[in-house]
Design an enzyme around this catalytic site. Structure first.
Site, PDB file in Angstrom:
ATOM      1  N   GLU A  19       0.796  -1.231   0.000  1.00 17.92           N
ATOM      2  CA  GLU A  19       0.000   0.000   0.000  1.00 17.92           C
ATOM      3  C   GLU A  19       0.827   1.278   0.000  1.00 17.92           C
ATOM      4  O   GLU A  19       0.356   2.324   0.461  1.00 17.92           O
ATOM      5  CB  GLU A  19      -0.949   0.011   1.204  1.00 17.92           C
ATOM      6  CG  GLU A  19      -1.983  -1.093   1.155  1.00 17.92           C
ATOM      7  CD  GLU A  19      -3.079  -0.946   2.201  1.00 17.92           C
ATOM      8  OE1 GLU A  19      -2.845  -0.261   3.200  1.00 17.92           O
ATOM      9  OE2 GLU A  19      -4.157  -1.521   1.987  1.00 17.92           O
ATOM     10  N   GLU A  58      -6.611  -7.962  -0.442  1.00 15.07           N
ATOM     11  CA  GLU A  58      -7.214  -7.778   0.878  1.00 15.07           C
ATOM     12  C   GLU A  58      -8.656  -7.328   0.700  1.00 15.07           C
ATOM     13  O   GLU A  58      -8.958  -6.545  -0.208  1.00 15.07           O
ATOM     14  CB  GLU A  58      -6.473  -6.708   1.708  1.00 15.07           C
ATOM     15  CG  GLU A  58      -5.088  -7.101   2.140  1.00 15.07           C
ATOM     16  CD  GLU A  58      -4.412  -6.041   3.017  1.00 15.07           C
ATOM     17  OE1 GLU A  58      -5.109  -5.382   3.814  1.00 15.07           O
ATOM     18  OE2 GLU A  58      -3.198  -5.869   2.879  1.00 15.07           O
TER      19      GLU A  58
HETATM   20  C1  GAL Z   1      -4.830  -2.670   4.947  1.00 11.36           C
HETATM   21  C2  GAL Z   1      -3.398  -3.063   5.274  1.00 11.36           C
HETATM   22  C3  GAL Z   1      -3.340  -4.181   6.290  1.00 11.36           C
HETATM   23  C4  GAL Z   1      -4.272  -3.926   7.411  1.00 11.36           C
HETATM   24  C5  GAL Z   1      -5.648  -3.810   6.846  1.00 11.36           C
HETATM   25  C6  GAL Z   1      -6.696  -3.692   7.896  1.00 11.36           C
HETATM   26  O1  GAL Z   1      -4.898  -1.398   4.456  1.00 11.36           O
HETATM   27  O2  GAL Z   1      -2.738  -3.449   4.123  1.00 11.36           O
HETATM   28  O3  GAL Z   1      -2.025  -4.317   6.763  1.00 11.36           O
HETATM   29  O4  GAL Z   1      -3.912  -2.746   8.044  1.00 11.36           O
HETATM   30  O5  GAL Z   1      -5.695  -2.673   6.030  1.00 11.36           O
HETATM   31  O6  GAL Z   1      -7.935  -3.844   7.323  1.00 11.36           O
END
Ligand code: GAL
Length: 746
Positions: A387, A450
């Site tokens: 990110e 994710e």
């Molecule tokens: C994302 C990140 C993860 C975690 C997640 C929580 O943005 O890549 O490491 O923080 O959010 O939902």
């Protein structure tokens, strides 16, 4: 004598403070004897801060070098020290290493005297140093500290193998072959002619193919390529049948290095899908942090492997992302063994530091790829800090490096905004808005890396509606992924994890897991489990606390049922209420849409009884799930994950605790406390007494170096006490052999 890898995991003295004299024998103050993997500070499972472990500490131990090692190259190998290490021998600093997730080595050869006992010391800096990734800005995870992975001493011939890289080729052609790149090091000054042999063995030890060539090894490093041709009959490594071979590379009688390998073809194609061995596979994955309660990241092999098993077998997933850094070699070994695909990535979190930080990141990425490129399970390298913003120079460099080191695999690079510069092969996207836009029209190789996570944090002890909604949100996204026709998705995340104040629920936990930090399931875990074929596991789970008043308005229906069976009958108080209906309308793209049971009889203020599900495959009942109606604790369920562990002072097994109804369902509001007594050569790691958050939790049992039987008794008020026994036994044959040869006095 071929090479030796001598474990140096025991007999370390440890002090949790900065004492430079500890590098010499002048320090005679107190210290604790420890084995590694070790954490500089055990912590509660929540409600602590990074200040606990952000410190400088020292480890030291004797290092006796037998006369027999005269003339050998002696290389000290650390699998991982968090976050930076300085290595001393007899008070003299030999090396420094920054970065906690990848291995490093120190050449001791010119500093030791055979026949002498030296003092090896390591100064460990576990502070969040901004010159070392992932630090420099906020980070949503904790790194903890210590010599938290294993250490060994390599005893090598002056002419030895540095590295082997195996590349299976044309594996689907009917005429597979393999190219093996051997990097050798001749530390002498004259060239040597030696037979280089590459031998491929199957899991029974049978030689499948062998090639031998006499090669000249000039002084210094040299790279030699050999080919194994005509490997007809080779079995492929696959998710269902992960066949592994052993590649034995011999340098005459001077050295031999064994590497486990597998033959498979892996490709994200421009049609948007992922193909393994030419077969389309929808990727269903979990992100995994290497965080455990109490011990931080210092989990031994046993726990590392167990995590891979949970993701594959309990959650029914086929992929894991090692978010957001290189993880334990044991974890990856297990992924190879069980057929769990891996997306592994460089360390970091949203932040890109200055030039020095970037240079260090590139070096550490190099070490990651060289360490891991023989794992058949790894199918994608992450060549971007998770990110982080676009950065053409940095990411051109990381992608080039990865492709140079491993031309066989594709790269990804996880971003969280559409339209970012695509320097990687696959557009790997954290699509938290769950837009699941068919962005793959513009970036055809596309993978969601994710979803869910902070969009819907959920504790295992939240009100029932939230815990159910959490599971259904995951179901909804899986359904959308199915509808879109993309390579797949990786959920955030497998397990709740410790984090900094700027994230999580204030108690330093991000409750984003489908399992809690103890690896106990939330409802969402059962939803994932239910998406696998019943041939693997028959799943039948009523996603309800089955209480009369935890749900708004006192409703008891609908009850959602996660199951991969054909039909589910629902009974209350032994009376058939009817058959649950698969919610195919709502989740048409799931292979096993959840079942829904509406209109269960009995209204607010009326009695209700036990719930029973009967699940059918064809006409046969193959699973049942009973839930009691009265919510009062009936049992303390106390289980050790392993009956036997190693007596090495570092091995651990989880002791899981649940307070349940009469049928073994965890009662989410039965919070203990549980008191524990231990008898025998073991140590309890965890909170005592342990208040069970959500009626479930765990502590660990650590071995000492004394073999024996450990008995642990758990007591919760009003419930019969429970006992588990675990045997701890000496590591088998190898240890005894080395001891007999006088080599393990090291
Ligand atoms: C994302 C990140 C993860 C975690 C997640 C929580 O943005 O890549 O490491 O923080 O959010 O939902």
């Amino acid at each position: 004598m071929s090479r030796l890898h001598l474990p140096l995991n025991t007999h370390w003295e440890f002090i949790p403070e900065d004492h430079p004299e500890f590098a010499t024998r002048q320090y005679t103050g107190p210290s604790t004897e420890v084995s590694v993997p070790h954490t500089v500070k055990e912590v509660p499972h929540h409600n602590f801060t990074e200040a606990e472990y952000s410190l400088i500490s020292w480890y030291r131990r004797d290092l006796s070098i037998p006369e027999a090692f005269s003339g050998k190259r002696l290389i000290l190998h650390f699998d991982g020290v968090m976050l930076a290490a300085e290595v001393f021998l007899d008070g003299v600093k030999l090396a420094e290493h920054r970065g906690g997730f990848t291995p490093f080595q120190v050449d001791l050869t010119d500093h030791v005297v055979p026949g002498k006992t030296h003092l090896l010391a390591v100064r460990v800096d576990s502070r969040e140093r901004t010159d070392i990734p992932p630090f420099g800005n906020l980070v949503d995870y904790m790194t903890f500290g210590g010599i938290y992975r294993e250490v060994h001493l390599k005893v090598l011939d002056p002419l030895h193998i540095e590295n082997v890289f195996f590349k299976g080729q044309d594996v689907l052609s009917g005429l597979p072959s393999a190219e093996i790149e051997v990097t050798a090091l001749n530390t002498g000054i004259i060239p040597e002619e030696v037979a280089l042999t590459v031998e491929l063995q199957d899991h029974t030890g049978q030689t499948v193919s062998v090639v031998q060539e006499v090669r000249t090894f000039e002084a210094g490093p040299s790279v030699h390529t050999l080919r194994l041709l005509d490997l007809t009959g080779i079995e492929l490594w696959d998710i269902e049948n992960p066949v592994l071979y052993t590649l034995k590379v011999h340098l005459g009688t001077r050295d031999r290095l064994d590497t486990r390998v597998g033959f498979r073809e892996s490709e994200f194609r421009t049609d948007g899908f992922y193909y393994l061995n030419g077969r389309k596979v929808t990727l269903r994955g979990m992100n995994r942090h290497q965080t455990y309660p109490y011990i931080g990241a210092a989990a031994p092999e046993r726990l590392q492997k167990k995590d891979a098993d949970l993701i594959k077998f309990d959650l029914g997933c086929n992929m894991v992302r090692t978010s957001h850094y290189p993880q334990s070699p044991h974890f990856l070994d297990r992924c190879d063994e069980i057929g769990l695909l891996v997306f592994t990535e460089m360390q970091g979190w949203q932040h890109i530091g200055d030039q020095d930080w970037q240079d260090l990141s590139v070096d550490l990425l190099h070490d990651l790829v060289v360490r891991d490129r023989n794992h058949p399970s790894i199918v994608l390298w992450g060549a971007r800090v998770n990110e982080s913003p676009d950065h053409t120079d940095f990411y051109t460099r990381t992608n080039r490096l990865v492709h140079d080191l491993d031309p066989t695999r594709q790269t990804g690079g996880v971003r969280c905004f559409f339209g970012s510069e695509l320097l990687e092969d696959v557009y790997t996207m954290n699509d938290f808005a769950a837009t699941l836009t068919p962005y793959h029209d513009r970036a055809p190789r596309y993978l969601v890396t994710e979803y869910s996570g902070h969009m819907f944090p959920t504790k295992s002890f939240d009100q029932e509606e939230r815990v159910v909604a959490h599971a259904l949100k995951h179901a909804g996204i899986l359904n959308q992924i199915g509808a879109l026709g993309i390579a797949g998705g990786i959920a955030w995340c497998a397990f709740d994890y410790n984090t900094h104040a700027t994230f999580g629920s204030g108690d330093r936990i991000c409750y984003h897991g489908v399992m809690d930090i103890f690896r106990q399931p939330k409802f969402a875990a059962h939803l994932y489990a239910s998406q696998q074929s019943p041939e693997h596991k028959k799943v039948l789970f009523a996603a309800t606390y089955w209480t009369r008043g935890d749900v708004n308005e006192g409703l008891i229906s609908p009850v959602w049922i996660f199951s991969n069976l054909d039909r589910v009958e629902v009974y209350v108080s032994g009376k058939l209420e009817g058959e649950a209906v698969r919610a195919t309308d709502e989740y048409p793209h799931l292979e096993y849409p959840p079942f829904k049971m509406q209109n269960i009889s009995g209204g607010w203020g009326e009695n209700f009884g036990a719930l029973e599900l009967r699940g059918y495959l064809g006409s046969e009942v193959v699973a049942t799930h009973h839930l009691a109606a009265d919510g009062i604790p009936q049992k303390l369920v106390f289980e050790a994950d392993d009956p036997v562990i190693h007596a090495d002072g570092a091995d651990l097994t989880r002791l899981s605790l649940r307070i349940t109804d009469e049928y073994g369902n965890t009662l989410p509001f039965a919070w203990g406390p549980v008191l524990l007594d231990i008898d025998g050569p073991g140590v309890l790691v965890g909170e005592h007494p342990l208040v069970l958050p959500g009626g479930q939790g765990a502590v660990y049992l650590r071995s000492t170096r004394i073999p024996g039987t450990v008995t642990v008794t758990a007591r919760a008020q009003g419930l019969p006490a429970q006992t588990v026994q675990v045997r701890t036994q000496e590591r088998a044959a190898e240890g005894r052999k080395l001891k007999a040869e006088g080599l393990l006095s090291l």
